[in-house]
Write a protein that holds these residues in place. Structure first.
Motif, PDB file in Angstrom:
ATOM      1  N   LYS A   1      -1.647  -9.946   1.974  1.00 38.21           N
ATOM      2  CA  LYS A   1      -2.961  -9.812   1.336  1.00 38.21           C
ATOM      3  C   LYS A   1      -2.816  -9.317  -0.103  1.00 38.21           C
ATOM      4  O   LYS A   1      -3.465  -9.835  -1.018  1.00 38.21           O
ATOM      5  N   LEU A   2      -1.973  -8.315  -0.289  1.00 31.28           N
ATOM      6  CA  LEU A   2      -1.783  -7.802  -1.637  1.00 31.28           C
ATOM      7  C   LEU A   2      -1.078  -8.825  -2.512  1.00 31.28           C
ATOM      8  O   LEU A   2      -1.437  -9.009  -3.683  1.00 31.28           O
ATOM      9  N   GLY A   3      -0.090  -9.518  -1.950  1.00 35.02           N
ATOM     10  CA  GLY A   3       0.599 -10.555  -2.711  1.00 35.02           C
ATOM     11  C   GLY A   3      -0.347 -11.637  -3.198  1.00 35.02           C
ATOM     12  O   GLY A   3      -0.258 -12.105  -4.336  1.00 35.02           O
ATOM     13  N   LEU A   4      -1.283 -12.035  -2.345  1.00 38.98           N
ATOM     14  CA  LEU A   4      -2.258 -13.056  -2.718  1.00 38.98           C
ATOM     15  C   LEU A   4      -3.165 -12.575  -3.845  1.00 38.98           C
ATOM     16  O   LEU A   4      -3.558 -13.353  -4.717  1.00 38.98           O
ATOM     17  N   LEU A   5      -3.482 -11.289  -3.835  1.00 38.87           N
ATOM     18  CA  LEU A   5      -4.297 -10.728  -4.913  1.00 38.87           C
ATOM     19  C   LEU A   5      -3.553 -10.784  -6.241  1.00 38.87           C
ATOM     20  O   LEU A   5      -4.139 -11.089  -7.293  1.00 38.87           O
TER      21      LEU A   5
ATOM     22  N   LEU B   1       5.883   2.428 -14.910  1.00 37.55           N
ATOM     23  CA  LEU B   1       4.577   1.843 -14.649  1.00 37.55           C
ATOM     24  C   LEU B   1       4.027   2.501 -13.392  1.00 37.55           C
ATOM     25  O   LEU B   1       4.606   2.370 -12.310  1.00 37.55           O
ATOM     26  N   LEU B   2       2.929   3.210 -13.531  1.00 36.51           N
ATOM     27  CA  LEU B   2       2.340   3.925 -12.407  1.00 36.51           C
ATOM     28  C   LEU B   2       1.294   3.066 -11.702  1.00 36.51           C
ATOM     29  O   LEU B   2       0.521   2.351 -12.353  1.00 36.51           O
ATOM     30  N   THR B   3       1.273   3.144 -10.394  1.00 37.23           N
ATOM     31  CA  THR B   3       0.218   2.512  -9.613  1.00 37.23           C
ATOM     32  C   THR B   3      -0.141   3.434  -8.464  1.00 37.23           C
ATOM     33  O   THR B   3       0.655   4.283  -8.060  1.00 37.23           O
ATOM     34  N   CYS B   4      -1.352   3.293  -7.976  1.00 34.83           N
ATOM     35  CA  CYS B   4      -1.787   4.040  -6.796  1.00 34.83           C
ATOM     36  C   CYS B   4      -2.239   3.009  -5.775  1.00 34.83           C
ATOM     37  O   CYS B   4      -3.380   2.548  -5.806  1.00 34.83           O
ATOM     38  N   ASP B   5      -1.327   2.612  -4.904  1.00 32.22           N
ATOM     39  CA  ASP B   5      -1.577   1.534  -3.953  1.00 32.22           C
ATOM     40  C   ASP B   5      -2.203   2.079  -2.679  1.00 32.22           C
ATOM     41  O   ASP B   5      -1.527   2.710  -1.867  1.00 32.22           O
ATOM     42  N   ALA B   6      -3.493   1.839  -2.496  1.00 28.83           N
ATOM     43  CA  ALA B   6      -4.197   2.346  -1.317  1.00 28.83           C
ATOM     44  C   ALA B   6      -3.867   1.551  -0.061  1.00 28.83           C
ATOM     45  O   ALA B   6      -4.186   1.988   1.042  1.00 28.83           O
ATOM     46  N   ARG B   7      -3.219   0.381  -0.199  1.00 26.54           N
ATOM     47  CA  ARG B   7      -2.821  -0.396   0.973  1.00 26.54           C
ATOM     48  C   ARG B   7      -1.559   0.163   1.625  1.00 26.54           C
ATOM     49  O   ARG B   7      -1.256  -0.150   2.767  1.00 26.54           O
TER      50      ARG B   7
ATOM     51  N   THR C   1       9.223  -8.985  -0.089  1.00 34.42           N
ATOM     52  CA  THR C   1       7.936  -9.594  -0.389  1.00 34.42           C
ATOM     53  C   THR C   1       7.668  -9.668  -1.891  1.00 34.42           C
ATOM     54  O   THR C   1       7.249 -10.693  -2.414  1.00 34.42           O
ATOM     55  N   PHE C   2       7.952  -8.595  -2.587  1.00 36.64           N
ATOM     56  CA  PHE C   2       7.748  -8.564  -4.030  1.00 36.64           C
ATOM     57  C   PHE C   2       9.069  -8.642  -4.798  1.00 36.64           C
ATOM     58  O   PHE C   2       9.094  -8.502  -6.018  1.00 36.64           O
ATOM     59  N   ASN C   3      10.166  -8.832  -4.058  1.00 38.08           N
ATOM     60  CA  ASN C   3      11.492  -8.962  -4.672  1.00 38.08           C
ATOM     61  C   ASN C   3      11.837  -7.749  -5.531  1.00 38.08           C
ATOM     62  O   ASN C   3      12.447  -7.871  -6.602  1.00 38.08           O
ATOM     63  N   LEU C   4      11.461  -6.584  -5.059  1.00 41.07           N
ATOM     64  CA  LEU C   4      11.662  -5.354  -5.824  1.00 41.07           C
ATOM     65  C   LEU C   4      12.922  -4.615  -5.361  1.00 41.07           C
ATOM     66  O   LEU C   4      13.098  -4.390  -4.160  1.00 41.07           O
ATOM     67  N   PRO C   5      13.799  -4.207  -6.286  1.00 39.71           N
ATOM     68  CA  PRO C   5      14.946  -3.374  -5.916  1.00 39.71           C
ATOM     69  C   PRO C   5      14.492  -1.933  -5.653  1.00 39.71           C
ATOM     70  O   PRO C   5      13.909  -1.300  -6.536  1.00 39.71           O
ATOM     71  N   VAL C   6      14.727  -1.440  -4.437  1.00 42.15           N
ATOM     72  CA  VAL C   6      14.355  -0.066  -4.107  1.00 42.15           C
ATOM     73  C   VAL C   6      15.608   0.717  -3.726  1.00 42.15           C
ATOM     74  O   VAL C   6      16.519   0.179  -3.082  1.00 42.15           O
ATOM     75  N   PRO C   7      15.701   1.977  -4.124  1.00 37.09           N
ATOM     76  CA  PRO C   7      16.893   2.773  -3.794  1.00 37.09           C
ATOM     77  C   PRO C   7      16.945   3.095  -2.306  1.00 37.09           C
ATOM     78  O   PRO C   7      15.911   3.304  -1.664  1.00 37.09           O
TER      79      PRO C   7
ATOM     80  N   ALA D   1      -8.787  -2.636  -4.724  1.00 34.57           N
ATOM     81  CA  ALA D   1      -7.715  -3.205  -5.533  1.00 34.57           C
ATOM     82  C   ALA D   1      -8.279  -3.637  -6.878  1.00 34.57           C
ATOM     83  O   ALA D   1      -9.348  -4.246  -6.946  1.00 34.57           O
ATOM     84  N   THR D   2      -7.581  -3.301  -7.948  1.00 41.12           N
ATOM     85  CA  THR D   2      -8.030  -3.696  -9.270  1.00 41.12           C
ATOM     86  C   THR D   2      -6.823  -4.021 -10.138  1.00 41.12           C
ATOM     87  O   THR D   2      -5.730  -3.486  -9.935  1.00 41.12           O
ATOM     88  N   PHE D   3      -7.019  -4.910 -11.085  1.00 42.77           N
ATOM     89  CA  PHE D   3      -5.965  -5.297 -12.014  1.00 42.77           C
ATOM     90  C   PHE D   3      -6.484  -5.114 -13.436  1.00 42.77           C
ATOM     91  O   PHE D   3      -7.581  -5.561 -13.756  1.00 42.77           O
ATOM     92  N   SER D   4      -5.711  -4.458 -14.263  1.00 40.32           N
ATOM     93  CA  SER D   4      -6.098  -4.230 -15.650  1.00 40.32           C
ATOM     94  C   SER D   4      -4.883  -4.522 -16.518  1.00 40.32           C
ATOM     95  O   SER D   4      -3.928  -3.744 -16.560  1.00 40.32           O
ATOM     96  N   SER D   5      -4.886  -5.672 -17.192  1.00 40.99           N
ATOM     97  CA  SER D   5      -3.719  -6.111 -17.944  1.00 40.99           C
ATOM     98  C   SER D   5      -3.256  -5.047 -18.927  1.00 40.99           C
ATOM     99  O   SER D   5      -4.052  -4.430 -19.636  1.00 40.99           O
TER     100      SER D   5
END
Length: 399
Positions: free
Chosen positions: A368-372, A210-216, A333-339, A254-258
Motif C-alpha cells: 500500500k505504501l509502495g503504491l502511494l 532525510l527524516l520521515t514519520c511513517d505511521a504505517r 520492498t523499497f530496496n533499502l540497505p539497512v544495518p 500519508a503525505t508527500f511534500s517534494s
C-alpha cells in the motif's frame, strides 16, 4: 524568526523585501482565484509579501523562505534547505531534512553538538549557514526530561503560541491540546545553550539525514541511501501528517511534500534534488533515511512510535562513523540497505519484516505504501532519470 540586524546595520538599513502582516484581517473569499479567507501572497517583482486571515506566526518566516528558494539557487547557485543542522566537537556537520512532526528541532538540539539552526538553511560553496535568528519549536507534550534544551530555552524573551496556561500562576500546561496540538514557541537562537554563534560553518556536511514519520510502521528506522535513492526520497518527501499539525487532521495521513518543502518551492523539485546530489557527491557525505515513526506495526494496528532513546542511539552511531561501517542487508520492498546491528538498538527493530506484530498483513501494508510512492512520483517522472525512477523500485508496482 529571521536574522536580526545589529544597531549599526539598522542605521542604513533598507529591506530587500517588505512583509505586510494583517493576519487578523480575512482575505475576501469572493475575489477571483481566492478559495479561503487565509492568503499569503508574494510579489517577486515588487518584492512584497501580504499575509491575510492567519495569525500563525510561522507564515512570516515561511514566506521569506519561499523567496530564498528562488533567490539563492537562481542568482547565487546556493541550495536552500528546509532542514535543521548541527556540528560535532570534531567539526562534522549533520543536516536534517523533514516536515513538521518528524523531529528536525528535537534531534538537532543535542547537548553533545552545537546547534546551527532548527529549520531553514543554505548550503553554499563555502559551507552551511542559518537564515533565521531563532527557533520555532513545537511544544505539545514538552517536558524537561524529554527535551531539556528546548524546555530551558522557553524563558523571558520567548513567545509562546496557542498554549494553555493558568491565568493566576502563569504556569503553562504543555500537555493541553484544547486549542490545537500545534502549540509553538519562538525563541532567540542563543537561548539554546550550545548554539554555534554566529550560526554558520565553513565545513560541509558529513551526514545528510532525510527524516520521515511513517505511521504505517513499514519503513525501517534507519537506511543508508545511494545517490539515486537520495534524489528519489528527497523529491518524494514522504511522511505521515500528524494530528494537530494542520487544521482538520485528526489522525495520521500519508503525505508527500517534494524536497520536504513543497509549498515553498519556486523551481521544479528536480532542480533542488540535482543540486543536493551533486553536493553530496562532491563532499563525499553519507545520506540516510531516518524513520521516527511507528515500529512493530502501524499507528492504528498495534504499533508504537520508535522510542526517542533508540533514535538518539542511531544518531550517535551515525555521528561516530560506526554505522557507515556496519554490515547491511537489503530491505527488498523499497530496496533499502539497512544495518544488521546498531549499538543501543534491538536488532529486530532495525528490520520491520522481523519486528512486525500488527493486526494486518505486513506485505499488504508495505505494498500500500509502495503504491502511494509510485502514484506520487508520476508527476516528476518526466524530469527524472531512469536511475532515479528505478531507485524507488517503481517497476515492481506499476504493473
Amino acid at each position: 524568526m529571521l536574522i536580526r540586524p545589529s544597531r549599526k546595520e539598522l542605521e542604513h538599513f533598507h529591506p530587500d523585501y517588505v512583509v505586510y502582516n494583517a493576519g487578523s484581517f480575512p482575505a475576501n473569499r469572493y475575489t477571483s482565484g481566492m478559495s479561503s479567507s487565509t492568503s499569503v501572497a508574494i510579489n517577486f517583482q515588487e518584492k512584497e509579501m501580504v499575509i491575510l486571515g492567519t495569525e500563525y506566526a510561522g507564515e512570516m518566516k515561511k514566506g521569506i523562505f519561499t523567496v530564498l528558494f528562488y533567490e539563492m539557487p537562481v542568482k547565487h547557485n546556493v541550495l536552500t534547505l528546509h532542514s535543521s543542522a548541527n556540528q560535532g566537537k570534531d567539526g562534522d556537520v549533520t543536516v536534517f531534512f523533514g516536515l513538521s512532526g518528524t523531529g528536525k528541532t528535537t534531534l538537532s538540539a543535542d547537548h553533545n553538538r552545537a546547534l546551527i539552526g532548527d529549520d531553514e538553511h543554505c548550503w553554499s560553496d563555502t559551507g552551511v549557514f542559518n537564515i533565521e535568528g531563532g527557533c520555532y519549536a513545537k511544544c505539545i507534550n514538552l517536558s524537561e526530561e524529554k527535551e531539556p534544551d528546548i524546555f530551558h530555552a522557553i524563558r523571558f524573551g520567548s513567545i509562546l503560541e496557542n498554549v494553555v496556561f493558568d491565568p493566576v500562576t502563569r504556569a503553562v500546561d504543555y500537555d493541553d491540546s484544547t486549542l490545537t496540538e500545534n502549540t509553538r514557541c519562538a525563541y532567540p537562537i542563543e537561548y539554546i545553550e550550545n548554539t554555534k554563534i554566529p550560526c554558520l560553518t565553513d565545513r560541509h556536511p558529513t551526514n545528510i539525514i532525510l527524516l520521515t514519520c511513517d505511521a504505517r510502521g513499514v519503513l525501517p528506522p534507519i537506511s543508508k541511501l545511494t545517490r539515486e535513492q537520495v534524489m528519489f526520497h528527497f523529491i518524494s518527501g514522504y511522511t505521515s501528517k500528524m494530528a494537530g499539525t494542520e487544521d482538520g487532521v485528526t489522525e495520521p495521513q500519508a503525505t508527500f511534500s517534494s524536497c520536504f518543502a513543497q509549498p515553498f518551492l519556486a523551481l521544479h523539485p528536480m532542480r533542488y534534488a540535482e543540486m543536493l546530489a551533486e553536493k553530496i557527491a562532491h563532499h563525499n557525505a553519507n545520506a540516510w533515511l531516518l524513520n521516527t515513526g511507528w515500529v512493530g506495526a502501524g499507528a492504528t494496528t498495534g504499533g508504537k512510535r520508535c522510542p526517542l532513546k533508540y533514535t538518539r542511539a542511531i544518531l550517535d552511531s551515525i555521528h561516530s562513523g560506526e554505522l557507515a561501517k556496519a554490515d547491511f542487508e537489503t530491505y527488498e520492498t523499497f530496496n533499502l540497505p539497512v544495518p544488521k546491528k546498531c549499538r543501543g538498538v534491538p536488532d529486530e527493530l532495525l528490520n520491520p519484516a522481523r519486528s512486525w506484530h500488527g493486526h494486518t498483513e505486513f506485505k499488504d501494508e508495505v505494498t500500500k505504501l509502495g503504491l502511494l510512492f509510485v502514484e506520487n512520483f508520476k508527476k516528476y517522472e518526466d524530469k527524472a532519470t531512469a536511475e532515479v525512477i528505478k531507485a524507488g523500485k517503481l517497476d515492481s508496482y506499476q504493473r
